[in-house]
Write a protein that holds these residues in place. Structure first.
Motif, PDB file in Angstrom:
ATOM      1  N   TYR A  95     -15.538  -1.367  -2.532  1.00  0.00           N
ATOM      2  CA  TYR A  95     -14.735  -2.494  -2.035  1.00  0.00           C
ATOM      3  C   TYR A  95     -13.251  -2.139  -2.078  1.00  0.00           C
ATOM      4  O   TYR A  95     -12.510  -2.300  -1.104  1.00  0.00           O
ATOM      5  N   TRP A 138     -11.925   0.809  -2.231  1.00  0.00           N
ATOM      6  CA  TRP A 138     -11.667   1.906  -1.300  1.00  0.00           C
ATOM      7  C   TRP A 138     -11.439   1.368   0.116  1.00  0.00           C
ATOM      8  O   TRP A 138     -10.480   1.740   0.786  1.00  0.00           O
ATOM      9  N   LEU A 139     -12.335   0.480   0.543  1.00  0.00           N
ATOM     10  CA  LEU A 139     -12.239  -0.044   1.908  1.00  0.00           C
ATOM     11  C   LEU A 139     -11.006  -0.915   2.083  1.00  0.00           C
ATOM     12  O   LEU A 139     -10.346  -0.869   3.128  1.00  0.00           O
ATOM     13  N   LEU A 140     -10.687  -1.711   1.077  1.00  0.00           N
ATOM     14  CA  LEU A 140      -9.482  -2.550   1.190  1.00  0.00           C
ATOM     15  C   LEU A 140      -8.243  -1.665   1.310  1.00  0.00           C
ATOM     16  O   LEU A 140      -7.379  -1.904   2.139  1.00  0.00           O
ATOM     17  N   LEU A 141      -8.226  -0.617   0.472  1.00  0.00           N
ATOM     18  CA  LEU A 141      -7.029   0.225   0.433  1.00  0.00           C
ATOM     19  C   LEU A 141      -6.928   1.118   1.662  1.00  0.00           C
ATOM     20  O   LEU A 141      -5.853   1.250   2.252  1.00  0.00           O
ATOM     21  N   PHE A 142      -8.037   1.743   2.054  1.00  0.00           N
ATOM     22  CA  PHE A 142      -7.943   2.770   3.101  1.00  0.00           C
ATOM     23  C   PHE A 142      -8.451   2.306   4.459  1.00  0.00           C
ATOM     24  O   PHE A 142      -8.408   3.048   5.418  1.00  0.00           O
ATOM     25  N   PHE A 143      -8.978   1.097   4.518  1.00  0.00           N
ATOM     26  CA  PHE A 143      -9.364   0.617   5.841  1.00  0.00           C
ATOM     27  C   PHE A 143      -8.598  -0.643   6.242  1.00  0.00           C
ATOM     28  O   PHE A 143      -7.945  -0.678   7.290  1.00  0.00           O
ATOM     29  N   PHE A 199     -16.754  -7.520   3.163  1.00  0.00           N
ATOM     30  CA  PHE A 199     -17.201  -6.201   2.717  1.00  0.00           C
ATOM     31  C   PHE A 199     -18.148  -5.570   3.739  1.00  0.00           C
ATOM     32  O   PHE A 199     -17.976  -4.427   4.145  1.00  0.00           O
ATOM     33  N   LEU A 240      -4.052   5.342   9.035  1.00  0.00           N
ATOM     34  CA  LEU A 240      -4.035   5.996   7.722  1.00  0.00           C
ATOM     35  C   LEU A 240      -2.731   6.753   7.499  1.00  0.00           C
ATOM     36  O   LEU A 240      -2.198   6.747   6.389  1.00  0.00           O
TER      37      LEU A 240
END
Lengths: 312, 266, 379
Positions: A31, A33-38, B99, B118
């Motif tokens: 979770y 990871w996805l918040l930060l990098f997506f 999510f 990114l």
């Protein structure tokens, strides 16, 4: 014999929702990871698309600024989006991207459906080999396959040499650096993505359904239209989206195979970013592209993701 | 099946395979061409393979790509498997919809947007946190893992949701504590999917040009970036040789993987 | 109908009020959201019993079993196994092993590894594990299959592996969820007796869930009939069949003719009931108040057809027209229409193999049954 069981009760409470800590960690890692990098990067893109271009590092103006200690000033600049609408380059590139993606998807669909159908109806011992011959390009480097296409299409490439040798033409066809090359390249590169989901759908089709249709008096083509085609629709939709969505944003193929006459939005974004170093405009292009893809992506969510899951 | 021979589908089949394979075959054939002029056949030679081995720039880029792909694949399998567990097993939790959406969205995100967003993140993070200092291998791995994880999640999720829950119940019932059930029952049973996900992530990373171009920095040139810049200048017999190596490796891998799954099933 | 061949228990501990139950279930309820799966179940199960939970799909028997195994947490109520309160004890710490309906054999392990799995969790020495695995495989007669993987086994062999695995740890309680459900009929009948023999040999307590009443009757020492999450009746197969306490049980187990009526008069040791279908019915036993509604249950094979002869004195009698005849080989079942329009069934053993039947379609026949064979049902 099972009693009515809600998916989240009892045993699942214990094993599937392992005691607090393990579960929290297992969830927080992906979770976070996805918040930060997506999610965060997309918000940044959105933010920068509303900024003004600056000759600085980073080359954009801050959106939020503290003026006189306590006043928070937000400056939303719509200039970038205005530029997208006013500059012909962007409008043409958008329209062209959609056109190229749509036509390529249609060609892929025709060819891919035929191939998937052929594979599904081939003898079992051949099917294995035929399927593998689809999977190999699927796993082979995209870039290398586009490169192979250059050797295939260029003035003294395989196609022209063959046609010249056969005497069909006496001047090499100029295919490279035209829209033709882009179409051929996209169909070539994305064909496996069309064939595999359609094949998966056809493979699941119970042959006795066709026998039943025949038994009830339907001619083969009628049985195909009324039974096979509707039942493989999920694969058709999934395959079409797997081709259409990436084709809209395609950069490598128009860059290597296309010419100046084939602007596509991915290529425009690239040059805005790398050549012009205009990050705000590049961000605005990205935001506009995402808006463009909302409908196909929602369709993908319904049909594509599931079929992708079933295929593997 | 009933009906006549599907001639139409058969001819499309032949046409399709011709279309798919003639560029590849001609590329492979010309990689053994003596001449520097890629289109004129002047005799069999393996000199371009020799030249490939001497090309330190290309080999360096290949080595970087291998390392990036290894790290990407491993990281993606860890995060993707955790995501799959969360989606299949954790039921409803706060923010599940967000999510689930985020795990699948990278599948449909155009490369240029993934790359651009990114890069902008890394630049902003560097400004605020001082990390990552500059861009290079680390940032490429993070970027690749972000989209490759989505593929791993899809693959593992499908296997996990097909798993008979009573297998894990049985292990628990026979006295294995929950962590052990995951280790000796669940993981071994979803292992093929994790491996497939790993290979997919490796391939995606090894193949990626666009995202890497955005997120790499000076001194970190991956193989596709190297190939792309030399292809831009025109056809080169060395690239033909490289492509041939590639195609042979992938073919061998696909055949091997099919043999393995075939034998296991039989 | 096969009745109660099995009873591993010499004395019947459930008849002794001072006997200590091995498994005690008190006021057990379980609901999923707003669906009540199990409601207020009280049960005592004794050491060495072969106890069957019998009921239709969705009656809560599987949920009850899963609560015993620890897979479901009771919403309320208590479970004691050998005097220990099971509340909060996770499945892997319970002295209970389960044989799953799907067998749940680990597909990536051999037969021997499957059977050894539970023993290894106890960290038994390797040699001991190997010995016990061999013993168990011999017990279920698949000693030669130790190195096979589950997908190389037939359905019957898999069933045996699953059984061996659930017995290997010598648990205090073995739970079997539809253990014979996936087998075909012939194999199932044969396996029933084997299962009983194994249970008697090991003297382990078995709790089996089944929807098949013949299976429960054949194997169990006692049966608990469940309906809509509640216990209808607990008793030996004989009690359940001969003395059902409710319409549901009478109907669910075997075939039953039910005559609705009202208590007419209570005498010493017998009660007269007036019924619209067959006039007065006399049943044994007394104590019911006159005017109370009551249903009399009579099993089809307990009703005799009277062709020419007169009814025995003191028997209940009636008359009807034969509407259907079902020839079942060993016996024939006749469907009679009574003057009231009600249909009843009666069964006759086909004792001679001459095809000649004294009773034909549309014959008017008289029948009778002994008062002891009518069971009054108050519910």
């Amino acid at each position: 014999m099972t009693s009515p069981r809600k998916p989240l009760d009892g045993f699942r409470d214990r094993l599937c929702r392992p005691a607090g800590l393990g579960r929290t960690v297992a969830l927080l890692i992906p979770y976070g990871w996805l918040l930060l990098f997506f999610a965060l990067p997309l918000l940044i893109v959105l933010k920068i698309s509303f900024s003004e271009s600056l000759l600085a590092i980073p080359p954009y103006s801050p959106l939020v600024e503290w003026v006189d200690d306590a006043t928070l000033q937000i400056r939303l600049s719509l200039a970038n989006f205005q530029q997208l609408l006013q500059d012909d380059l962007y409008v043409v590139a958008y329209l062209n991207s959609i056109k190229v993606a749509a036509v390529s998807t249609a060609v892929c669909l025709l060819l891919g459906y035929g191939m998937a159908y052929g594979i599904a109806r081939s003898a079992a011992r051949w099917r294995y080999l035929l399927l593998m011959l689809i999977v190999i390009p699927f796993w082979t480097s995209f870039l290398i396959r586009v490169y192979a296409m250059i050797g295939f299409l260029k003035d003294n490439g395989l196609v022209n040499n063959l046609l010249l040798g056969l005497g069909v033409i006496d001047q090499p066809l100029a295919i490279m650096h035209t829209a033709w090359a882009v179409y051929i390249g996209i169909v070539y590169s994305y064909l496996p993505f069309m064939v595999l989901p359609i094949y998966a759908a056809l493979d699941r089709l119970d042959p006795s359904l066709l026998e039943a249709a025949g038994d009830l008096g339907a001619r083969p083509w009628k049985a195909f239209l009324r039974v096979t085609l509707p039942l493989s629709m999920r694969g058709v939709i999934a395959g079409s989206l797997l081709v259409f969505i990436p084709a809209v944003g395609e950069f490598v193929i128009p860059e290597l195979l296309g010419g100046l006459g084939t602007p596509m939005i991915g290529r425009v974004l690239w040059s805005d970013f790398f050549a012009n170093r205009d990050w705000p405009v590049a961000s605005a292009v990205a935001v506009a592209m995402l808006v463009l893809l909302v409908v196909p992506v929602m369709l993908f969510d319904r049909y594509g993701a599931r079929s992708l899951r079933e295929r593997r | 099946m009933t009906g006549r021979k599907p001639w139409f589908a058969l001819s499309l089949l032949v046409l399709g395979y011709l279309f798919l394979y003639s560029p590849i075959v001609s590329l492979v054939v010309y990689s053994f061409n003596e001449s520097r002029l890629v289109t004129v056949w002047s005799g069999f030679s393996t000199r371009w393979y020799g030249a490939l081995l001497q090309n330190h720039q290309l080999l360096g880029a290949a080595w970087l790509s291998v390392r990036v792909a290894l790290m990407t694949a491993t990281l993606s399998v860890v995060i993707g498997t955790l995501s799959a567990f969360a989606l299949v097993r954790f039921g409803s939790f706060r923010g599940r919809t967000l999510f689930a959406g985020m795990t699948m969205a990278p599948l449909v995100m155009p490369d240029v947007i993934t790359g651009l967003s990114l890069l902008l993140l890394f630049v902003a993070m560097e400004g605020v946190l001082g990390w990552p200092a500059g861009r290079g291998m680390t940032t490429i791995v993070i970027a690749h893992a972000t989209f490759a994880t989505a593929y791993v999640t899809v693959v593992v999720q499908s296997r996990l949701s097909q798993l008979d829950l009573s297998l894990e119940e049985a292990a628990l019932d026979l006295g294995a504590p929950p962590w052990k059930v995951v280790a000796v029952i669940t993981i071994p049973l979803i292992w093929p999917a994790m491996l497939a996900g790993w290979l997919l992530a490796f391939t995606l990373s090894f193949d990626d040009l666009v995202v890497a171009s955005f997120t790499s920095g000076p001194g970190a040139t991956t193989l596709p970036m190297e190939v792309f810049s030399s292809v831009r200048l025109g056809i080169s017999p060395q690239i033909n040789a490289l492509a041939t190596v590639f195609i042979v490796a992938v073919t061998a891998m696909v055949v091997l993987a099919n043999q393995l799954t075939f034998r296991r099933r039989g | 109908m096969a009745i109660g061949v099995a009873s591993g228990l010499q004395d019947k501990p459930w008849t002794d009020p001072s006997a200590r139950p091995y498994v005690r279930i008190e006021g057990l309820s379980k609901s999923f959201g707003d669906v009540a799966a199990v409601t207020g179940v009280d049960l005592d199960i004794f050491r060495g019993e072969f106890f069957a939970l019998l009921g239709a799909s969705g009656c809560g028997k599987t949920t009850l079993l899963r609560m015993l195994a620890g897979f479901e947490e009771p919403s309320s109520g208590k479970i004691y196994i050998d005097g220990v309160d099971m509340a909060g004890i996770p499945p892997h710490r319970r002295p209970v092993n389960m044989m799953f309906q799907s067998y749940a054999l680990f597909p990536h392990m051999t037969v021997a590894q499957n059977v050894a799995f539970g023993l290894q969790q106890e960290r038994l020495p390797r040699r001991e594990v190997a010995d016990r695995v061999r013993q168990m495989l011999d017990l279920v007669q698949i000693g030669g299959l130790a190195r096979r993987k589950p997908d190389q086994l037939s359905g019957g062999q898999r069933q045996r592996v699953a059984l061996a695995r659930s017995l290997a740890k010598r648990p205090k309680l073995v739970l079997l969820d539809e253990p014979l459900g996936a087998l075909d009929r012939k194999l199932r009948e044969q396996t029933q007796f084997e299962l009983v023999n194994i249970q008697e040999k090991l003297e382990t307590t078995f709790v089996v869930v089944t929807h098949d009443q013949e299976e429960a009757m054949t194997m169990a020492s006692r049966i608990c009939v469940m309906n809509a999450g509640m216990v209808e009746q607990v008793g030996t197969p004989h009690e359940i069949y001969e003395y059902p306490i409710s319409r549901f049980v009478a109907d669910f187990i075997g075939d039953a003719n039910l005559f609705d009526g009202v208590v007419d008069a209570t005498g010493t040791g017998s009660t007269r009931i007036s019924s619209a279908d067959v006039g007065d019915i006399v049943v044994e036993g007394g104590g019911a108040a006159a005017g109370a509604p009551v249903t009399v249950m009579v099993r089809p094979e307990k009703i005799q057809v009277l062709a020419p002869e007169a009814p025995d004195p003191g028997f209940n009698t009636g008359e009807g027209i034969v509407r259907e005849i079902a020839y079942l080989g060993g016996m024939s079942v006749y469907h009679l229409e009574l003057p009231s329009g009600k249909r009843i069934q009666l069964a006759r053993a086909n004792l001679m193999h001459t095809a000649e039947t004294p009773i034909g379609w549309d014959d008017r026949v008289r029948f009778h049954w002994h008062p002891a064979n009518g069971v009054p049902l108050l519910a």
